[in-house]
Design a protein around this motif. Structure first.
Motif, short mmCIF file in Angstrom:
data_model
loop_
_atom_site.label_atom_id
_atom_site.label_comp_id
_atom_site.label_asym_id
_atom_site.label_seq_id
_atom_site.Cartn_x
_atom_site.Cartn_y
_atom_site.Cartn_z
N ALA A 93 0.85 -1.18 0.00
CA ALA A 93 0.00 0.00 0.00
C ALA A 93 0.89 1.24 0.00
N PRO A 94 0.40 2.31 -0.63
CA PRO A 94 -0.86 2.41 -1.38
C PRO A 94 -0.78 1.63 -2.68
N VAL A 95 -1.95 1.28 -3.23
CA VAL A 95 -1.94 0.48 -4.44
C VAL A 95 -3.23 0.70 -5.22
N LYS A 96 -3.09 0.79 -6.54
CA LYS A 96 -4.25 0.80 -7.43
C LYS A 96 -4.56 -0.62 -7.85
N ALA A 97 -5.81 -0.87 -8.18
CA ALA A 97 -6.23 -2.23 -8.53
C ALA A 97 -5.43 -2.80 -9.69
N THR A 98 -4.98 -1.94 -10.57
CA THR A 98 -4.23 -2.40 -11.74
C THR A 98 -2.79 -2.80 -11.40
N ASP A 99 -2.35 -2.51 -10.16
CA ASP A 99 -0.96 -2.78 -9.79
C ASP A 99 -0.80 -3.92 -8.79
N HIS A 100 -1.87 -4.66 -8.53
CA HIS A 100 -1.76 -5.76 -7.57
C HIS A 100 -0.68 -6.76 -7.97
N GLU A 101 -0.73 -7.21 -9.20
CA GLU A 101 0.25 -8.21 -9.66
C GLU A 101 1.66 -7.64 -9.64
N ARG A 102 1.80 -6.37 -9.95
CA ARG A 102 3.12 -5.75 -9.96
C ARG A 102 3.74 -5.78 -8.55
#
Length: 587
Positions: A95-104
């Motif tokens: 965190a923080p994290v955007k939904a598109t960056d979970h895998e990253r």
């Protein structure tokens, strides 16, 4: 007034480093209400006769960022007297994290800290975006022990800069301002501090550099200004000073770290310290610089370990000696038992011992170049390869090394390593103290850990789970360094306790723990010091998606108490979960 718990008959080490005294301790509503003569009745009494009584240990460096969201027990740390653990170290986190960056972020944690990506993908719920949301998610779960968390530079940079964060681009003034604002927001929500990672050994699972590894002094100093006006919070860093690149970049890298530390509004700064074989005097340069910074008014500390920073090598582990050999790669995907059976055949053994290893690191590989370097110098490396035994012995002399045993037996080194990893049906673990054991003893470890600016850390309980098991270091410090050591001087028990309690609580500005005093939080250990003993590490498969990790138990913890509730009695978990999220800055 009666007590919920009375601990009677123990030798109390209060966390200050003062000589111990025999005293009883009374606990009511999770608070220490009396020390000394405690005549009132108690609902429960713990007999501490023959034991030492200490504050609960504080674990400064754990990497439980993912595990803490699904695991309410937090082994291995909770098996070794730890009652408060700090995560979010070395710049990594979720965190923080955007939904598109979970895998990253999963690939980042998998590569840097050797936590199975499949376990993270299954275990993480991602019911947060901002850092305060992440802390709220942590706050909702009860655990065996308390947790505190840094906000890490890597997820922060990805959140603000997106793809530019991993494209070796400098942060703009607008990026730095946004990161500073988010760090301040995290601190006001109760984060314990901010961390960054600058190690060339750290790579993502795809083999890329970590987002924060090349951040400029301007960026780090700009972020650290988020601490202006705060009377709590710490900043942390890890760096290897670009050891894997050409030339001596020590001064340039130190200038970056110094700018970062000095910009943090007077808050304490710490960085990892260890002796590396390929730069054996670097640790002394770091201490000289740390002393200079201290003289200039910066509260500069170094995180040290009480033993070698070691990895375990074996067929079940993340790394072993034969993983790059062509014949092994052909069977690498087979089930473990089948692989072992094949490797035990004379034909396979003869074939693989006739081969050379392929390169392991390179583009697209998360394996650091250090792995290839070690295999290229295996004759030297093997002078520091040991079988630990039971009880585990981490400070063994050179004649115990596998290289010496191979020579004594008259067998080639690689054959000795091959036969050793196949012992115990392929489950044997070989200990390699990759750092802190250049001279084959702990003389330099003693100098590091007793330096006035040193803090005990680097346990990494939630990290490198297929390679190390250093969260057992509190037990090791208290057994080996105060009682068992034969190859050099020991440390007084009261000082060892202080190193794991009062010193760390003071550094973190946690005023409610770290000491045994009336009015303090009742985080307490009752330890049979004479019988305290580490158990050998072993591999288990208990992570989400069937992921495996190393665990190590201990004998001698008569009780570990968190907020007045016993969580361990006679080395066994009670099932109680009084642990909570620690929010810094709360009074």
């Amino acid at each position: 007034m009666g007590y919920d718990i009375k601990i009677s008959g123990g030798l109390v080490h209060d966390g200050s480093g003062a000589p111990p005294r025999h005293a009883d301790i009374g606990i009511k509503d999770g608070i220490i209400t009396a020390i000394g003569d405690c005549p009132d009745a108690a609902s429960r009494e713990i007999d501490a006769e023959g034991c030492i009584v200490t504050p609960g240990f504080l674990d400064l460096h754990s990497h439980y960022d993912g595990q803490a969201t699904w695991d309410d027990q937090l082994e291995p740390s909770s098996r070794h007297g730890v009652t408060t653990t700090v995560m979010g170290n070395c710049g990594v986190g979720f965190a923080p994290v955007k939904a598109t960056d979970h895998e990253r972020l999963i690939k980042l944690m998998e590569g840097v800290e050797d936590i199975p990506g499949t376990a993270l993908a299954e275990g993480l719920q991602w019911n947060w975006e901002g850092f305060p949301d992440y802390m709220n998610a942590l706050d909702e779960q009860h655990r065996t022990i308390d947790v505190a968390v840094h906000i890490g530079h890597d997820p922060l940079r990805v959140y603000v800069m997106g793809d530019r964060a991993i494209a070796d681009e400098e942060a703009s003034d607008e990026d730095i301002q946004a990161m500073r604002r988010l760090v301040r927001e995290a601190m006001e929500a109760g984060a314990i501090g901010f961390s960054t990672g600058r190690s060339d050994v750290h790579k993502t699972a795809d083999g890329d550099w970590t987002p924060s590894s090349e951040a400029t002094a301007k960026e780090l100093a700009g972020i650290a200004q988020a601490f202006d006006g705060l009377d709590y919070g710490v900043v942390q860093a890890v760096s290897d000073f670009d050891l894997e690149r050409e030339g001596d970049r020590f001064e340039a890298e130190w200038n970056v770290l110094e700018a970062y530390a000095k910009a943090a509004g007077g808050r304490p700064f710490s960085m990892s310290l260890m002796q590396r074989d390929f730069a054996p005097d670097q640790w002394t340069r770091i201490l000289e610089k740390a002393e200079q910074m201290k003289a200039e008014g910066v509260d500069m500390r170094v995180q040290t370990a009480p033993r070698g920073i070691g990895v375990f090598l074996g067929l079940q582990c993340t790394f072993h000696f034969f993983m790059g050999y062509p014949s092994y790669k052909k069977i690498a995907d087979k089930p473990f038992e089948e692989r072992v059976a094949i490797m035990k055949t004379p034909e396979f053994k003869a074939q693989i011992l006739s081969e050379k290893t392929d390169q392991l690191s390179g583009p697209g590989s998360s394996i650091p170049p250090l792995a290839d370097l070690l295999m290229a110098h295996i004759d030297f490396v093997a002078t520091k390869l040991f079988q630990l035994g039971d009880p585990p012995d981490y400070e063994q002399p050179p004649e115990n090394a596998l290289a010496a045993k191979a020579e004594a037996e008259g067998v080639p080194l690689m054959e000795k390593l091959y036969d050793t990893v196949l012992e115990r049906d392929g489950k044997e673990l070989i200990y390699f103290p990759i750092y802190n054991y250049t001279e084959g003893d702990y003389a330099n470890v003693m100098k590091m850990m007793t330096h006035p600016q040193a803090l005990q850390g680097l346990g990494d309980g939630g990290a490198h789970v297929g390679t190390i098991c250093d969260a057992s270091m509190p037990t090791y410090l208290l057994s080996h360094w105060t009682r068992d050591r034969r190859r050099g001087p020991k440390i007084p028990v009261q000082r060892a306790v202080q190193m794991m309690t009062g010193d760390i609580a003071d550094f973190l500005s946690l005023t409610d723990r770290g000491y045994l005093r009336e009015g303090m939080k009742a985080d307490i250990n009752v330890i049979d010091h004479a019988g305290l003993q580490l158990e050998p590490p072993h591999m288990v498969t208990d992570l989400p998606a069937g992921g495996q990790r190393l665990l190590q138990g201990a004998r001698g913890y008569r009780a570990t108490i968190v907020a007045g509730v016993p969580v361990v009695l006679d080395d066994k978990f009670t099932g109680e979960k009084p642990g909570r999220l620690v929010r810094a800055g709360r009074r």
